[in-house]
Write a protein that holds these residues in place. Structure first.
Motif, PDB file in Angstrom:
ATOM      1  N   PRO A 164       0.834  -1.197   0.000  1.00 45.94           N
ATOM      2  CA  PRO A 164       0.000   0.000   0.000  1.00 45.94           C
ATOM      3  C   PRO A 164       0.875   1.256   0.000  1.00 45.94           C
ATOM      4  O   PRO A 164       1.820   1.369   0.781  1.00 45.94           O
ATOM      5  N   THR A 165       0.557   2.177  -0.910  1.00 47.16           N
ATOM      6  CA  THR A 165       1.375   3.369  -1.104  1.00 47.16           C
ATOM      7  C   THR A 165       0.494   4.609  -1.103  1.00 47.16           C
ATOM      8  O   THR A 165      -0.526   4.660  -1.792  1.00 47.16           O
ATOM      9  N   LEU A 166       0.908   5.599  -0.322  1.00 48.24           N
ATOM     10  CA  LEU A 166       0.236   6.896  -0.283  1.00 48.24           C
ATOM     11  C   LEU A 166       1.165   7.923  -0.913  1.00 48.24           C
ATOM     12  O   LEU A 166       2.351   8.000  -0.558  1.00 48.24           O
ATOM     13  N   LEU A 167       0.638   8.696  -1.845  1.00 46.96           N
ATOM     14  CA  LEU A 167       1.406   9.754  -2.494  1.00 46.96           C
ATOM     15  C   LEU A 167       0.862  11.107  -2.045  1.00 46.96           C
ATOM     16  O   LEU A 167      -0.315  11.412  -2.257  1.00 46.96           O
ATOM     17  N   LEU A 168       1.720  11.896  -1.416  1.00 40.96           N
ATOM     18  CA  LEU A 168       1.368  13.258  -1.050  1.00 40.96           C
ATOM     19  C   LEU A 168       1.947  14.209  -2.089  1.00 40.96           C
ATOM     20  O   LEU A 168       3.063  14.001  -2.578  1.00 40.96           O
ATOM     21  N   ARG A 169       1.200  15.253  -2.401  1.00 45.24           N
ATOM     22  CA  ARG A 169       1.710  16.251  -3.347  1.00 45.24           C
ATOM     23  C   ARG A 169       1.294  17.644  -2.921  1.00 45.24           C
ATOM     24  O   ARG A 169       0.122  17.874  -2.599  1.00 45.24           O
ATOM     25  N   GLY A 170       2.260  18.558  -2.894  1.00 42.43           N
ATOM     26  CA  GLY A 170       1.904  19.965  -2.784  1.00 42.43           C
ATOM     27  C   GLY A 170       1.270  20.379  -4.097  1.00 42.43           C
ATOM     28  O   GLY A 170       1.840  20.140  -5.168  1.00 42.43           O
ATOM     29  N   ALA A 171       0.085  20.968  -4.048  1.00 35.76           N
ATOM     30  CA  ALA A 171      -0.647  21.269  -5.281  1.00 35.76           C
ATOM     31  C   ALA A 171       0.138  22.190  -6.211  1.00 35.76           C
ATOM     32  O   ALA A 171      -0.092  22.198  -7.424  1.00 35.76           O
ATOM     33  N   ALA A 172       1.092  22.958  -5.669  1.00 37.18           N
ATOM     34  CA  ALA A 172       1.917  23.854  -6.483  1.00 37.18           C
ATOM     35  C   ALA A 172       3.333  23.306  -6.672  1.00 37.18           C
ATOM     36  O   ALA A 172       4.251  24.057  -7.007  1.00 37.18           O
ATOM     37  N   SER A 173       3.534  22.017  -6.462  1.00 38.54           N
ATOM     38  CA  SER A 173       4.879  21.437  -6.545  1.00 38.54           C
ATOM     39  C   SER A 173       5.489  21.625  -7.926  1.00 38.54           C
ATOM     40  O   SER A 173       4.834  21.387  -8.949  1.00 38.54           O
ATOM     41  N   ASP A 174       6.770  22.035  -7.948  1.00 41.12           N
ATOM     42  CA  ASP A 174       7.493  22.118  -9.219  1.00 41.12           C
ATOM     43  C   ASP A 174       8.354  20.876  -9.450  1.00 41.12           C
ATOM     44  O   ASP A 174       8.990  20.747 -10.495  1.00 41.12           O
ATOM     45  N   LEU A 175       8.385  19.939  -8.474  1.00 38.52           N
ATOM     46  CA  LEU A 175       9.208  18.737  -8.602  1.00 38.52           C
ATOM     47  C   LEU A 175       8.387  17.529  -9.049  1.00 38.52           C
ATOM     48  O   LEU A 175       8.816  16.757  -9.897  1.00 38.52           O
ATOM     49  N   LEU A 176       7.201  17.388  -8.478  1.00 40.80           N
ATOM     50  CA  LEU A 176       6.293  16.295  -8.836  1.00 40.80           C
ATOM     51  C   LEU A 176       5.114  16.894  -9.591  1.00 40.80           C
ATOM     52  O   LEU A 176       4.277  17.576  -8.997  1.00 40.80           O
ATOM     53  N   SER A 177       5.048  16.650 -10.895  1.00 37.01           N
ATOM     54  CA  SER A 177       3.957  17.215 -11.683  1.00 37.01           C
ATOM     55  C   SER A 177       2.661  16.466 -11.402  1.00 37.01           C
ATOM     56  O   SER A 177       2.671  15.299 -10.977  1.00 37.01           O
ATOM     57  N   HIS A 178       1.545  17.145 -11.667  1.00 37.30           N
ATOM     58  CA  HIS A 178       0.244  16.492 -11.499  1.00 37.30           C
ATOM     59  C   HIS A 178       0.117  15.308 -12.457  1.00 37.30           C
ATOM     60  O   HIS A 178      -0.459  14.266 -12.103  1.00 37.30           O
ATOM     61  N   THR A 179       0.706  15.431 -13.644  1.00 43.69           N
ATOM     62  CA  THR A 179       0.665  14.346 -14.625  1.00 43.69           C
ATOM     63  C   THR A 179       1.367  13.093 -14.093  1.00 43.69           C
ATOM     64  O   THR A 179       0.843  11.978 -14.188  1.00 43.69           O
ATOM     65  N   THR A 180       2.567  13.290 -13.508  1.00 44.97           N
ATOM     66  CA  THR A 180       3.291  12.154 -12.931  1.00 44.97           C
ATOM     67  C   THR A 180       2.510  11.553 -11.771  1.00 44.97           C
ATOM     68  O   THR A 180       2.400  10.325 -11.644  1.00 44.97           O
ATOM     69  N   ALA A 181       1.961  12.420 -10.915  1.00 48.63           N
ATOM     70  CA  ALA A 181       1.201  11.933  -9.762  1.00 48.63           C
ATOM     71  C   ALA A 181       0.004  11.097 -10.209  1.00 48.63           C
ATOM     72  O   ALA A 181      -0.273  10.032  -9.638  1.00 48.63           O
ATOM     73  N   GLU A 182      -0.704  11.569 -11.232  1.00 46.85           N
ATOM     74  CA  GLU A 182      -1.852  10.816 -11.738  1.00 46.85           C
ATOM     75  C   GLU A 182      -1.411   9.465 -12.308  1.00 46.85           C
ATOM     76  O   GLU A 182      -2.077   8.444 -12.101  1.00 46.85           O
ATOM     77  N   ALA A 183      -0.271   9.454 -13.016  1.00 49.92           N
ATOM     78  CA  ALA A 183       0.237   8.185 -13.560  1.00 49.92           C
ATOM     79  C   ALA A 183       0.545   7.204 -12.441  1.00 49.92           C
ATOM     80  O   ALA A 183       0.342   5.985 -12.588  1.00 49.92           O
ATOM     81  N   MET A 184       1.005   7.725 -11.291  1.00 53.23           N
ATOM     82  CA  MET A 184       1.345   6.862 -10.157  1.00 53.23           C
ATOM     83  C   MET A 184       0.101   6.249  -9.514  1.00 53.23           C
ATOM     84  O   MET A 184       0.193   5.242  -8.816  1.00 53.23           O
ATOM     85  N   THR A 185      -1.053   6.854  -9.758  1.00 50.32           N
ATOM     86  CA  THR A 185      -2.294   6.259  -9.241  1.00 50.32           C
ATOM     87  C   THR A 185      -2.817   5.167 -10.163  1.00 50.32           C
ATOM     88  O   THR A 185      -3.727   4.418  -9.790  1.00 50.32           O
TER      89      THR A 185
END
Length: 288
Positions: free
Chosen positions: A231-252
């Motif tokens: 089980p994996t939880l991914l946290l993201r700062g909504a304004a992150s410049d390191l982890l893009s929303h596209t990458t985060a969505e792919a990780m889901t």
């Protein structure tokens, strides 16, 4: 605030042994262990607030990765890379002898956890990746590279805190008291002033990375991510410049299909000081 217990463990590198320091919160006999691993230029005391909040249910261990905090600096800067940090953590985990091991990693600490968690027979049973994924945006690496390893010195803790705040806008809103608590462990006394806690040479491997190496590294990290079976939880700062929303969505959608939680008003990276950030991680870790 109660103070944690301080320990260290000897780890093997390319040029002999080096000492990795760590602090420990909670019952030292608790078989449930939570390891919290920090970001590239940070150190283990970043997790003081979060560790105290979790210490009722876990023995919480927060290492200073080699070259940072109270840990030894490496004689060979080539050792400042993720595979070597994973090897150091394997040594630490042998010392801890946990029956149940969970991992929270911010940025670099998340990549170390990803490396550990993807190994065959890994002891990691739950993983929290805090604002990091296999694909890291080049703009963030350029931003971090601009300040990492600079020979800086300050006359006071407040002066240092103001500077660190100027390069850490992505951490989100903090009170001055919270920010000073995050700042003090980042400093070492230097005569009548202060300097940063880390070996400036940690910047060398980052500066040496070519676009081709970055692409190959991302491919390796995606392979590791796809190999995760926990089980994996991914946290993201909504304004992150390191982890893009596209990458985060792919990780889901692939690998462990991480649960994604984004925090408004935060970039890279959430500090796990705010109550909503702590409760999100706590709920995930303690769920059956």
């Amino acid at each position: 605030m109660t103070e944690p217990r301080q320990h260290d463990v000897q780890c093997l590198g390319t040029r002999g042994l080096h000492r990795m320091a760590y602090v420990e919160w909670g019952d030292p006999a608790n078989p449930r262990v939570l390891v919290c691993a920090h970001g590239l230029a940070r150190q283990g005391r970043d997790f003081d607030t979060f560790a105290q909040a979790m210490s009722d249910r876990y023995r919480v261990v927060c290492p200073d990765v080699a070259g940072r905090g109270r840990s030894d600096w490496l004689s060979d800067p080539a050792g400042y890379q993720i595979p070597a940090y994973v090897a150091d953590m394997v040594t630490l985990l042998a010392r801890l002898d946990a029956e149940e091991l969970h991992w929270v990693g911010t940025s670099m600490g998340g990549l170390i956890g990803l490396g550990l968690g993807s190994l065959p027979n890994s002891p990691v049973k739950k993983l929290v990746l805090n604002d990091v994924g296999p694909t890291i945006e080049p703009v963030a690496l350029q931003r971090i590279g601009a300040y990492l390893g600079q020979p800086l010195r300050w006359a006071s803790v407040d002066e240092a805190a103001d500077y660190l705040l100027s390069i850490s806008a992505g951490f989100g809103p903090h009170t001055r008291e919270q920010w000073l608590a995050l700042t003090r462990p980042m400093l070492r006394p230097d005569g009548d002033g202060f300097k940063l806690h880390y070996d400036p040479a940690i910047a060398l491997p980052l500066r040496a990375v070519t676009p081709e190496q970055a692409s190959a590294g991302a491919a390796m990290l995606w392979a590791g991510y796809d190999a995760l079976r926990i089980p994996t939880l991914l946290l993201r700062g909504a304004a992150s410049d390191l982890l893009s929303h596209t990458t985060a969505e792919a990780m889901t959608q692939r690998g462990p299909k991480a649960q994604l939680i984004e925090f408004a008003g935060v970039g890279h990276a959430p500090t796990l000081v705010a109550p909503d950030q702590i409760s999100a991680v706590r709920e995930f870790l303690l769920a059956p």
